[in-house]
Design an enzyme around this catalytic site. Structure first.
Site, PDB file in Angstrom:
ATOM      1  N   ASP A   1       0.818  -1.209   0.000  1.00 16.28           N
ATOM      2  CA  ASP A   1       0.000   0.000   0.000  1.00 16.28           C
ATOM      3  C   ASP A   1       0.858   1.268   0.000  1.00 16.28           C
ATOM      4  O   ASP A   1       1.956   1.278   0.539  1.00 16.28           O
ATOM      5  CB  ASP A   1      -0.911  -0.025   1.241  1.00 16.28           C
ATOM      6  CG  ASP A   1      -2.133   0.847   1.048  1.00 16.28           C
ATOM      7  OD1 ASP A   1      -2.342   1.345  -0.076  1.00 16.28           O
ATOM      8  OD2 ASP A   1      -2.870   1.042   2.024  1.00 16.28           O
TER       9      ASP A   1
ATOM     10  N   ASN B   1       1.426   3.367  -2.883  1.00 17.65           N
ATOM     11  CA  ASN B   1       2.045   3.790  -4.154  1.00 17.65           C
ATOM     12  C   ASN B   1       1.532   5.165  -4.576  1.00 17.65           C
ATOM     13  O   ASN B   1       2.298   6.016  -5.018  1.00 17.65           O
ATOM     14  CB  ASN B   1       1.728   2.788  -5.274  1.00 17.65           C
ATOM     15  CG  ASN B   1       2.393   1.445  -5.064  1.00 17.65           C
ATOM     16  OD1 ASN B   1       3.239   1.306  -4.193  1.00 17.65           O
ATOM     17  ND2 ASN B   1       2.002   0.458  -5.854  1.00 17.65           N
TER      18      ASN B   1
ATOM     19  N   ARG C   1      -0.030   9.133 -10.145  1.00 21.14           N
ATOM     20  CA  ARG C   1      -0.162   7.904  -9.344  1.00 21.14           C
ATOM     21  C   ARG C   1       0.541   6.711  -9.990  1.00 21.14           C
ATOM     22  O   ARG C   1       1.160   5.901  -9.318  1.00 21.14           O
ATOM     23  CB  ARG C   1      -1.651   7.554  -9.159  1.00 21.14           C
ATOM     24  CG  ARG C   1      -2.417   8.496  -8.259  1.00 21.14           C
ATOM     25  CD  ARG C   1      -3.873   8.070  -8.170  1.00 21.14           C
ATOM     26  NE  ARG C   1      -3.998   6.703  -7.669  1.00 21.14           N
ATOM     27  CZ  ARG C   1      -3.947   6.369  -6.385  1.00 21.14           C
ATOM     28  NH1 ARG C   1      -3.801   7.291  -5.471  1.00 21.14           N
ATOM     29  NH2 ARG C   1      -4.067   5.115  -6.017  1.00 21.14           N
TER      30      ARG C   1
ATOM     31  N   HIS D   1       3.038   3.397  -8.841  1.00 18.01           N
ATOM     32  CA  HIS D   1       2.873   1.962  -9.110  1.00 18.01           C
ATOM     33  C   HIS D   1       4.120   1.402  -9.818  1.00 18.01           C
ATOM     34  O   HIS D   1       4.550   0.289  -9.537  1.00 18.01           O
ATOM     35  CB  HIS D   1       1.626   1.720  -9.969  1.00 18.01           C
ATOM     36  CG  HIS D   1       0.344   2.023  -9.252  1.00 18.01           C
ATOM     37  ND1 HIS D   1       0.079   1.561  -7.980  1.00 18.01           N
ATOM     38  CD2 HIS D   1      -0.758   2.746  -9.611  1.00 18.01           C
ATOM     39  CE1 HIS D   1      -1.123   1.986  -7.596  1.00 18.01           C
ATOM     40  NE2 HIS D   1      -1.642   2.710  -8.558  1.00 18.01           N
TER      41      HIS D   1
ATOM     42  N   GLU E   1     -12.112  -5.101  -5.092  1.00 18.32           N
ATOM     43  CA  GLU E   1     -12.599  -3.721  -4.919  1.00 18.32           C
ATOM     44  C   GLU E   1     -11.863  -2.728  -5.827  1.00 18.32           C
ATOM     45  O   GLU E   1     -12.348  -1.636  -6.091  1.00 18.32           O
ATOM     46  CB  GLU E   1     -12.447  -3.270  -3.459  1.00 18.32           C
ATOM     47  CG  GLU E   1     -13.359  -3.981  -2.458  1.00 18.32           C
ATOM     48  CD  GLU E   1     -12.819  -5.320  -1.954  1.00 18.32           C
ATOM     49  OE1 GLU E   1     -11.637  -5.650  -2.262  1.00 18.32           O
ATOM     50  OE2 GLU E   1     -13.567  -6.053  -1.278  1.00 18.32           O
ATOM     51  N   ASN E   2     -10.644  -3.110  -6.262  1.00 17.37           N
ATOM     52  CA  ASN E   2      -9.846  -2.178  -7.084  1.00 17.37           C
ATOM     53  C   ASN E   2     -10.459  -1.885  -8.450  1.00 17.37           C
ATOM     54  O   ASN E   2     -10.057  -0.928  -9.120  1.00 17.37           O
ATOM     55  CB  ASN E   2      -8.406  -2.697  -7.266  1.00 17.37           C
ATOM     56  CG  ASN E   2      -7.540  -2.532  -6.031  1.00 17.37           C
ATOM     57  OD1 ASN E   2      -6.609  -3.299  -5.803  1.00 17.37           O
ATOM     58  ND2 ASN E   2      -7.821  -1.540  -5.214  1.00 17.37           N
ATOM     59  N   TRP E   3     -11.469  -2.670  -8.887  1.00 15.93           N
ATOM     60  CA  TRP E   3     -12.143  -2.375 -10.169  1.00 15.93           C
ATOM     61  C   TRP E   3     -12.855  -1.024 -10.123  1.00 15.93           C
ATOM     62  O   TRP E   3     -13.201  -0.467 -11.157  1.00 15.93           O
ATOM     63  CB  TRP E   3     -13.166  -3.468 -10.516  1.00 15.93           C
ATOM     64  CG  TRP E   3     -12.567  -4.808 -10.788  1.00 15.93           C
ATOM     65  CD1 TRP E   3     -12.709  -5.925 -10.024  1.00 15.93           C
ATOM     66  CD2 TRP E   3     -11.734  -5.197 -11.894  1.00 15.93           C
ATOM     67  NE1 TRP E   3     -12.007  -6.978 -10.570  1.00 15.93           N
ATOM     68  CE2 TRP E   3     -11.405  -6.556 -11.728  1.00 15.93           C
ATOM     69  CE3 TRP E   3     -11.224  -4.523 -13.008  1.00 15.93           C
ATOM     70  CZ2 TRP E   3     -10.595  -7.259 -12.618  1.00 15.93           C
ATOM     71  CZ3 TRP E   3     -10.424  -5.213 -13.907  1.00 15.93           C
ATOM     72  CH2 TRP E   3     -10.121  -6.567 -13.705  1.00 15.93           C
TER      73      TRP E   3
ATOM     74  N   ARG F   1      -5.454  -1.876   8.696  1.00 14.17           N
ATOM     75  CA  ARG F   1      -6.627  -2.741   8.485  1.00 14.17           C
ATOM     76  C   ARG F   1      -6.233  -3.830   7.496  1.00 14.17           C
ATOM     77  O   ARG F   1      -5.208  -3.745   6.830  1.00 14.17           O
ATOM     78  CB  ARG F   1      -7.811  -1.918   7.979  1.00 14.17           C
ATOM     79  CG  ARG F   1      -7.498  -1.092   6.763  1.00 14.17           C
ATOM     80  CD  ARG F   1      -8.712  -0.307   6.237  1.00 14.17           C
ATOM     81  NE  ARG F   1      -8.267   0.505   5.113  1.00 14.17           N
ATOM     82  CZ  ARG F   1      -7.923   1.785   5.206  1.00 14.17           C
ATOM     83  NH1 ARG F   1      -7.991   2.415   6.361  1.00 14.17           N
ATOM     84  NH2 ARG F   1      -7.493   2.434   4.143  1.00 14.17           N
ATOM     85  N   LEU F   2      -7.113  -4.851   7.406  1.00 18.41           N
ATOM     86  CA  LEU F   2      -6.782  -6.000   6.556  1.00 18.41           C
ATOM     87  C   LEU F   2      -7.377  -5.884   5.153  1.00 18.41           C
ATOM     88  O   LEU F   2      -6.935  -6.575   4.230  1.00 18.41           O
ATOM     89  CB  LEU F   2      -7.249  -7.305   7.215  1.00 18.41           C
ATOM     90  CG  LEU F   2      -6.504  -7.646   8.515  1.00 18.41           C
ATOM     91  CD1 LEU F   2      -7.033  -8.946   9.098  1.00 18.41           C
ATOM     92  CD2 LEU F   2      -5.010  -7.766   8.265  1.00 18.41           C
ATOM     93  N   SER F   3      -8.382  -5.032   4.985  1.00 17.12           N
ATOM     94  CA  SER F   3      -8.958  -4.776   3.658  1.00 17.12           C
ATOM     95  C   SER F   3      -9.292  -6.051   2.873  1.00 17.12           C
ATOM     96  O   SER F   3      -8.893  -6.191   1.700  1.00 17.12           O
ATOM     97  CB  SER F   3      -8.026  -3.886   2.832  1.00 17.12           C
ATOM     98  OG  SER F   3      -7.829  -2.656   3.478  1.00 17.12           O
TER      99      SER F   3
HETATM  100  C1  FPP Z   1      -1.450   0.097  -3.508  1.00 13.51           C
HETATM  101  O1  FPP Z   1      -1.186   1.476  -3.624  1.00 13.51           O
HETATM  102  C2  FPP Z   1      -1.064  -0.634  -4.698  1.00 13.51           C
HETATM  103  C3  FPP Z   1      -1.951  -1.188  -5.600  1.00 13.51           C
HETATM  104  C4  FPP Z   1      -3.411  -1.082  -5.412  1.00 13.51           C
HETATM  105  C5  FPP Z   1      -1.519  -1.887  -6.805  1.00 13.51           C
HETATM  106  C6  FPP Z   1      -0.243  -2.686  -6.749  1.00 13.51           C
HETATM  107  C7  FPP Z   1      -0.146  -3.481  -7.996  1.00 13.51           C
HETATM  108  C8  FPP Z   1       0.728  -3.277  -8.982  1.00 13.51           C
HETATM  109  C9  FPP Z   1       1.801  -2.223  -8.884  1.00 13.51           C
HETATM  110  C10 FPP Z   1       0.590  -4.105 -10.249  1.00 13.51           C
HETATM  111  C11 FPP Z   1       1.732  -4.999 -10.481  1.00 13.51           C
HETATM  112  C12 FPP Z   1       1.774  -6.117  -9.523  1.00 13.51           C
HETATM  113  C13 FPP Z   1       2.831  -6.989  -9.396  1.00 13.51           C
HETATM  114  C14 FPP Z   1       2.774  -8.118  -8.437  1.00 13.51           C
HETATM  115  C15 FPP Z   1       4.043  -6.860 -10.179  1.00 13.51           C
HETATM  116  P1  FPP Z   1      -2.395   2.534  -3.651  1.00 13.51           P
HETATM  117  O2  FPP Z   1      -2.657   2.901  -5.066  1.00 13.51           O
HETATM  118  O3  FPP Z   1      -3.567   1.988  -2.917  1.00 13.51           O
HETATM  119  O4  FPP Z   1      -1.746   3.727  -2.888  1.00 13.51           O
HETATM  120  P2  FPP Z   1      -2.520   4.896  -2.085  1.00 13.51           P
HETATM  121  O5  FPP Z   1      -3.311   4.214  -1.013  1.00 13.51           O
HETATM  122  O6  FPP Z   1      -1.375   5.701  -1.540  1.00 13.51           O
HETATM  123  O7  FPP Z   1      -3.351   5.626  -3.074  1.00 13.51           O
END
Ligand code: FPP
Length: 239
Positions: free
Chosen positions: A2, A4, A15, A19, A49-51, A176-178
């Site tokens: 978490d 990124n 953003r 990633h 949920e990421n969709w 949290r575990l989300s």
């Molecule tokens: C969390 O940061 C990260 C993600 C939801 C995506 C991570 C997945 C990749 C980078 C795809 C590639 C995967 C692999 C295994 C190579 P966030 O965007 O939730 O950060 P934030 O909470 O600070 O906005």
């Protein structure tokens, strides 16, 4: 993995740059885990949920996943790392299907180490899928509900054959575990780091392992019992 997005925002970057740096860090942590003989490493890459995220972010994440798979397959094979997916990978876009299949196939016989990637994963979806599969097995006479125990039920989870995590690490300060491995983490030790994933490097990973070493895993027993006897077997808990 978490933080990124926040890592990027803090630097005035888009953003997706967070990633991209996050994926670079996956390579770093894979090496650190290998050096410390971690046999199973599970990464939460994309949740059900990421969709809900903006379409362009989803598309960029899928592109990064595709790139990661094609660029790192040689490394996985050289290091005899078996790749496994937990979740519903069949619902991912076409562009990741072929590199995913290729990587799963090329690494399927390795036993030294395992990288589990949670893709289109959610614990509640996993439970529903497991219950559905179990009900089907009952209706076909392959399972008997009267004989159901916990080890028997885990065979229907995506994580069948993967031991429960000893340690769960969440970065970026969220505690949290989300919807991640809720059943499998029943007895896992938790480690929450304030560091955003792109900066969670080898030193931070080592610190998490150090913290784990000082934990007393009681599995419902008293501290005195644990100190007097060998630690309880996790498999015998909660049946
Ligand atoms: C969390 O940061 C990260 C993600 C939801 C995506 C991570 C997945 C990749 C980078 C795809 C590639 C995967 C692999 C295994 C190579 P966030 O965007 O939730 O950060 P934030 O909470 O600070 O906005």
């Amino acid at each position: 993995m978490d933080g990124n997005g926040r890592w990027a925002k803090n630097r005035g970057l888009p953003r997706i740059e967070g990633h991209r740096r996050g994926v670079e860090n996956v390579r770093e942590i894979l090496k650190a885990a290998r050096d410390r003989d971690v046999k199973y490493l599970t990464l939460f890459a994309f949740s059900v949920e990421n969709w809900q995220r903006p379409a362009e972010e989803i598309s960029a994440l899928m592109g990064l996943l595709e790139l990661f798979l094609s660029r790192n397959l040689k490394d996985l094979v050289e290091n005899e790392v078996r790749l496994r997916v937990i979740g519903r990978p069949e619902e991912l876009p076409e562009r990741v299907q072929s590199p995913l299949r290729k990587a799963l196939e090329a690494t399927k016989n390795f036993t030294a180490r395992q990288l589990n990637v949670a893709l289109n994963y959610g614990s509640r979806t996993e439970v529903l899928d497991a219950v559905r599969a179990y009900a089907e097995a009952v209706s076909e006479g392959r399972e008997d509900p009267k004989r159901l125990d916990w080890p028997g039920f885990t065979k229907f989870l995506y994580t069948d054959g993967i031991p429960d995590p000893d340690l769960l690490i969440r970065t970026s300060g969220e505690t949290r575990l989300s919807n991640f491995l809720l059943l499998q983490c029943a007895y896992s030790e938790m480690y929450f780091s304030p560091v955003n994933w792109p900066d969670f490097g080898r030193a931070e990973f080592e610190a998490a392992l150090e913290s784990y070493k000082s934990r007393e895993r009681r599995y419902g027993r008293t501290g005195e019992q644990v100190q007097a006897h060998a630690p309880a077997e996790e498999a015998s808990v909660g049946q």
